[in-house]
Design a protein around this motif. Sequence first.
Motif, short mmCIF file in Angstrom:
data_model
loop_
_atom_site.label_atom_id
_atom_site.label_comp_id
_atom_site.label_asym_id
_atom_site.label_seq_id
_atom_site.Cartn_x
_atom_site.Cartn_y
_atom_site.Cartn_z
N ARG A 1 0.93 -1.19 -0.50
CA ARG A 1 0.21 0.08 0.12
C ARG A 1 0.66 1.26 0.02
O ARG A 1 0.36 2.70 -0.23
CB ARG A 1 -1.07 0.40 0.82
CG ARG A 1 -1.87 -0.76 0.68
CD ARG A 1 -3.12 -1.22 2.25
NE ARG A 1 -3.35 0.16 2.47
CZ ARG A 1 -4.92 0.30 2.57
NH1 ARG A 1 -5.99 -0.02 1.43
NH2 ARG A 1 -5.40 1.48 3.03
N LEU B 1 0.10 4.09 -2.58
CA LEU B 1 -1.51 4.40 -2.74
C LEU B 1 -1.23 6.19 -1.38
O LEU B 1 -2.57 6.50 -1.35
CB LEU B 1 -2.17 3.63 -1.94
CG LEU B 1 -2.87 1.78 -2.41
CD1 LEU B 1 -3.58 1.09 -2.11
CD2 LEU B 1 -2.94 3.02 -4.06
N ASP C 1 -9.64 5.39 2.80
CA ASP C 1 -8.32 5.62 1.93
C ASP C 1 -7.65 6.81 2.73
O ASP C 1 -6.94 7.15 2.72
CB ASP C 1 -9.10 6.50 0.76
CG ASP C 1 -9.76 5.92 -0.02
OD1 ASP C 1 -9.65 4.69 -0.54
OD2 ASP C 1 -10.88 6.20 -0.57
#
Length: 258
Positions: free
Chosen positions: A42, A45, A77
């Motif tokens: 991740r 991201l 998020d």
Amino acid sequence: MSKYLFIIFILFGCGKFNYSPYISNTANTNHNYHALKRIAARDGLFTSNFKVAVISDTHDYYSELHKTIKHINARKDEYAFVIITGDMTNIGLLSEFETSKKFYDYLEVPYIVTIGNHDLLTNGGEIFDQMFGEDTYSLDFKQSRFILYNNNNWESSYLVPDLDWIENELTSSTKTHNLLFSHVSADEEARFKPENITSLKNLVDANSVKYIVNGHDHNPTKGVFGSATRVEVGSSSKKVFLELIITNGGVNHAFIYP
């Protein structure tokens, strides 16, 4: 009714046969190892500005835990990952571990776990080792090193915390921010000798540790430990979790009441 039929009735007549609650074998293996890989994946991201959620002392407060998970998932998020600082069980039973993990697995962001004192009761240490793997390890993410370690010295079968290991993790770090996570407060005088507390404070000061985070006492609090900010996560029973806000410029926190 013959004695054999009577035994069969006792064993199976009341529904599904249950083995002893003290069994420790589980098919859920080495969660932390796989979660660390998911967290590493991740990295792209997030920018250098990100958040980490920290949950502690969920015990059997499942409805409150569910609300926390729902809150985090709605903002998935924003959170790079979740840290759980122990006490997912009351007395370290396999059924408690499995129930808590079923709730944690609803998280839509990766989570990693270290162990609490309640989790070490009964056969909890053995179950944790199978289900989650190491209870003492570190994670590098962006500009930060997250160091999780077992410091439940009364309940552990070996000497904890391992200050030599912590020192190595701190001195080998090339990250801007170093953060420590354990279950018990690092300055709990009932558990730790003054010289042990001082030794850890010296490591914190010498290596510019930004935050030292713990659970255990259930109430969300803020203080200091040496030059670091010390925060206690708070328990799910208090309907609270901790949010760490991390940037290149520093680390801050907020207590979130979902």
